[in-house]
Structures are given as C-alpha cells and as structure tokens.
Write a protein that holds these residues in place. Structure first.
Motif, PDB file in Angstrom:
ATOM      1  N   ASN A  14      -6.176   5.380 -16.492  1.00  0.00           N
ATOM      2  CA  ASN A  14      -5.673   5.397 -15.120  1.00  0.00           C
ATOM      3  C   ASN A  14      -6.083   4.133 -14.359  1.00  0.00           C
ATOM      4  O   ASN A  14      -5.254   3.489 -13.707  1.00  0.00           O
ATOM      5  CB  ASN A  14      -6.171   6.638 -14.372  1.00  0.00           C
ATOM      6  CG  ASN A  14      -5.608   7.916 -14.957  1.00  0.00           C
ATOM      7  OD1 ASN A  14      -4.541   7.917 -15.575  1.00  0.00           O
ATOM      8  ND2 ASN A  14      -6.323   9.007 -14.775  1.00  0.00           N
ATOM      9  N   SER A  90      -9.841   5.268  -9.889  1.00  0.00           N
ATOM     10  CA  SER A  90      -9.314   6.632  -9.898  1.00  0.00           C
ATOM     11  C   SER A  90     -10.470   7.627 -10.032  1.00  0.00           C
ATOM     12  O   SER A  90     -11.576   7.265 -10.400  1.00  0.00           O
ATOM     13  CB  SER A  90      -8.322   6.805 -11.050  1.00  0.00           C
ATOM     14  OG  SER A  90      -8.979   6.605 -12.286  1.00  0.00           O
ATOM     15  N   ILE A 118      -8.494   0.986  -2.800  1.00  0.00           N
ATOM     16  CA  ILE A 118      -7.429   1.886  -3.241  1.00  0.00           C
ATOM     17  C   ILE A 118      -8.018   2.876  -4.240  1.00  0.00           C
ATOM     18  O   ILE A 118      -8.617   2.482  -5.242  1.00  0.00           O
ATOM     19  CB  ILE A 118      -6.284   1.104  -3.911  1.00  0.00           C
ATOM     20  CG1 ILE A 118      -5.687   0.108  -2.912  1.00  0.00           C
ATOM     21  CG2 ILE A 118      -5.221   2.068  -4.440  1.00  0.00           C
ATOM     22  CD1 ILE A 118      -4.693  -0.851  -3.539  1.00  0.00           C
ATOM     23  N   CYS A 120      -7.113   6.791  -6.235  1.00  0.00           N
ATOM     24  CA  CYS A 120      -6.111   7.822  -6.503  1.00  0.00           C
ATOM     25  C   CYS A 120      -6.731   8.889  -7.398  1.00  0.00           C
ATOM     26  O   CYS A 120      -7.645   8.610  -8.167  1.00  0.00           O
ATOM     27  CB  CYS A 120      -4.857   7.237  -7.144  1.00  0.00           C
ATOM     28  SG  CYS A 120      -5.064   6.655  -8.826  1.00  0.00           S
ATOM     29  N   GLN A 121      -6.220  10.088  -7.254  1.00  0.00           N
ATOM     30  CA  GLN A 121      -6.685  11.182  -8.104  1.00  0.00           C
ATOM     31  C   GLN A 121      -5.833  11.210  -9.361  1.00  0.00           C
ATOM     32  O   GLN A 121      -4.601  11.227  -9.284  1.00  0.00           O
ATOM     33  CB  GLN A 121      -6.606  12.514  -7.370  1.00  0.00           C
ATOM     34  CG  GLN A 121      -7.287  13.627  -8.124  1.00  0.00           C
ATOM     35  CD  GLN A 121      -7.475  14.867  -7.275  1.00  0.00           C
ATOM     36  OE1 GLN A 121      -6.803  15.056  -6.274  1.00  0.00           O
ATOM     37  NE2 GLN A 121      -8.380  15.722  -7.690  1.00  0.00           N
ATOM     38  N   PRO A 124      -2.229   7.024 -11.434  1.00  0.00           N
ATOM     39  CA  PRO A 124      -1.621   6.438 -10.240  1.00  0.00           C
ATOM     40  C   PRO A 124      -0.120   6.695 -10.196  1.00  0.00           C
ATOM     41  O   PRO A 124       0.564   6.599 -11.219  1.00  0.00           O
ATOM     42  CB  PRO A 124      -1.929   4.942 -10.391  1.00  0.00           C
ATOM     43  CG  PRO A 124      -2.127   4.728 -11.847  1.00  0.00           C
ATOM     44  CD  PRO A 124      -2.697   6.007 -12.371  1.00  0.00           C
ATOM     45  N   ASP A 125       0.400   7.015  -9.003  1.00  0.00           N
ATOM     46  CA  ASP A 125       1.839   7.189  -8.842  1.00  0.00           C
ATOM     47  C   ASP A 125       2.462   5.867  -8.397  1.00  0.00           C
ATOM     48  O   ASP A 125       1.772   4.850  -8.273  1.00  0.00           O
ATOM     49  CB  ASP A 125       2.142   8.328  -7.852  1.00  0.00           C
ATOM     50  CG  ASP A 125       1.611   8.077  -6.449  1.00  0.00           C
ATOM     51  OD1 ASP A 125       1.246   6.912  -6.103  1.00  0.00           O
ATOM     52  OD2 ASP A 125       1.559   9.037  -5.655  1.00  0.00           O
ATOM     53  N   ASP A 127       3.578   4.832  -5.516  1.00  0.00           N
ATOM     54  CA  ASP A 127       3.043   4.288  -4.254  1.00  0.00           C
ATOM     55  C   ASP A 127       1.683   3.628  -4.483  1.00  0.00           C
ATOM     56  O   ASP A 127       1.402   2.584  -3.916  1.00  0.00           O
ATOM     57  CB  ASP A 127       2.902   5.397  -3.202  1.00  0.00           C
ATOM     58  CG  ASP A 127       4.242   5.893  -2.684  1.00  0.00           C
ATOM     59  OD1 ASP A 127       5.272   5.188  -2.871  1.00  0.00           O
ATOM     60  OD2 ASP A 127       4.264   6.989  -2.086  1.00  0.00           O
ATOM     61  N   THR A 128       0.859   4.253  -5.312  1.00  0.00           N
ATOM     62  CA  THR A 128      -0.460   3.685  -5.599  1.00  0.00           C
ATOM     63  C   THR A 128      -0.321   2.360  -6.339  1.00  0.00           C
ATOM     64  O   THR A 128      -1.008   1.379  -6.015  1.00  0.00           O
ATOM     65  CB  THR A 128      -1.309   4.672  -6.417  1.00  0.00           C
ATOM     66  OG1 THR A 128      -1.459   5.889  -5.671  1.00  0.00           O
ATOM     67  CG2 THR A 128      -2.673   4.089  -6.744  1.00  0.00           C
TER      68      THR A 128
END
Length: 141
Positions: A14, A90, A118, A120-121, A124-125, A127-128
């Motif tokens: 990730n 992440s 930045i 993310c959980q 990453p999508d 947007d991330t």
C-alpha cells in the motif's frame, strides 16, 4: 532541475503504491527523481537532494517500522535541514497516531514539512493517489 527522492518502506504494498504516485508527480513536474527503499538509504543519499518524501506505514501500536525505516530515518534527520520534506503512509487500524507522532518528531528536529501529510487506511484509492501526485509536484517546485 530539482533533485528529489521518495524513500519508503512497505510491507503490504500500500505505501509502495503511494510512493510510486509521489514519484510520478515529481517527474511530471520536471524533477530528477529517485525511488528508494529504506534499506538503500544512508546519509550520503541527501547530498544535492532538494526535496524528499518519506513513506512508512503504521506498525504495531502505531509506530514507524522499527527494523529498517525508523533507524534509517533517525540517522538521516540531521541531513534534512534546508530541504523540503513531506510524509505519507498507510495504516490498517487506529486513527493516524503514528503520523502525528512522526510529524512531531520532525518538528522537534527542525525539519521543514512543506505540506499536509497523506495517510490512508489500507490500499490507497484514486483520490489518495492523486493527492500523492500533487505532493510530488509540490516537492519538485
């Protein structure tokens, strides 16, 4: 041309995806950019580098990865004065405490964080990843 680097550690891939997006942003802005894993880095890495993004996931009880990344980062902190720095990573659970602790560590060391970190959980999508590209562009300016 700015000389930049993305330095990361990733266990699941990730944070690596995020690192690759930061690198894309740097290159799209015209910077000379290197993608390095934490184990490849020592103090000499920062000679002539204008900006660097560091990526590390949350591990254990919301800390930086302790075998490779944290020791490398601690050894290199004193070589980051005057450089543009950004952080990303992440996490799988928790609320981002590892990033807040990392940001405080940077602040205490006088490291110039040039943008919001930045996080993310899990994976990453879109947007991330776009935010990561924007981070890379900012570091390359």
């Amino acid at each position: 041309m700015k000389k930049t680097a993305v330095i990361y550690w990733s266990g699941t891939g990730n944070t690596k995806q995020m690192a690759e997006a930061v690198l894309e942003g740097m290159k799209s802005a015209g910077a000379e950019a290197a993608l390095l894993e934490a184990a490849q880095v020592d103090a000499s890495t920062f000679s002539g580098v204008d900006a660097v993004a560091f990526g590390c996931p949350a591990m254990g009880s919301e800390v930086l990865e302790e075998m490779e990344f944290e020791p490398m980062f601690s050894a290199c902190k004193s070589h980051l004065n005057g450089k543009k720095v950004a952080l990303f990573g992440s996490y799988g659970w928790g609320d981002g405490e590892w990033m807040r602790s990392w940001e405080k560590d940077c602040d205490d060391a006088g490291i110039n964080l040039v943008c919001e970190s930045i996080i993310c959980q899990e994976a990453p999508d879109g947007d991330t990843l776009e935010a990561c590209r924007a981070m890379g562009k900012l570091l390359a300016e």
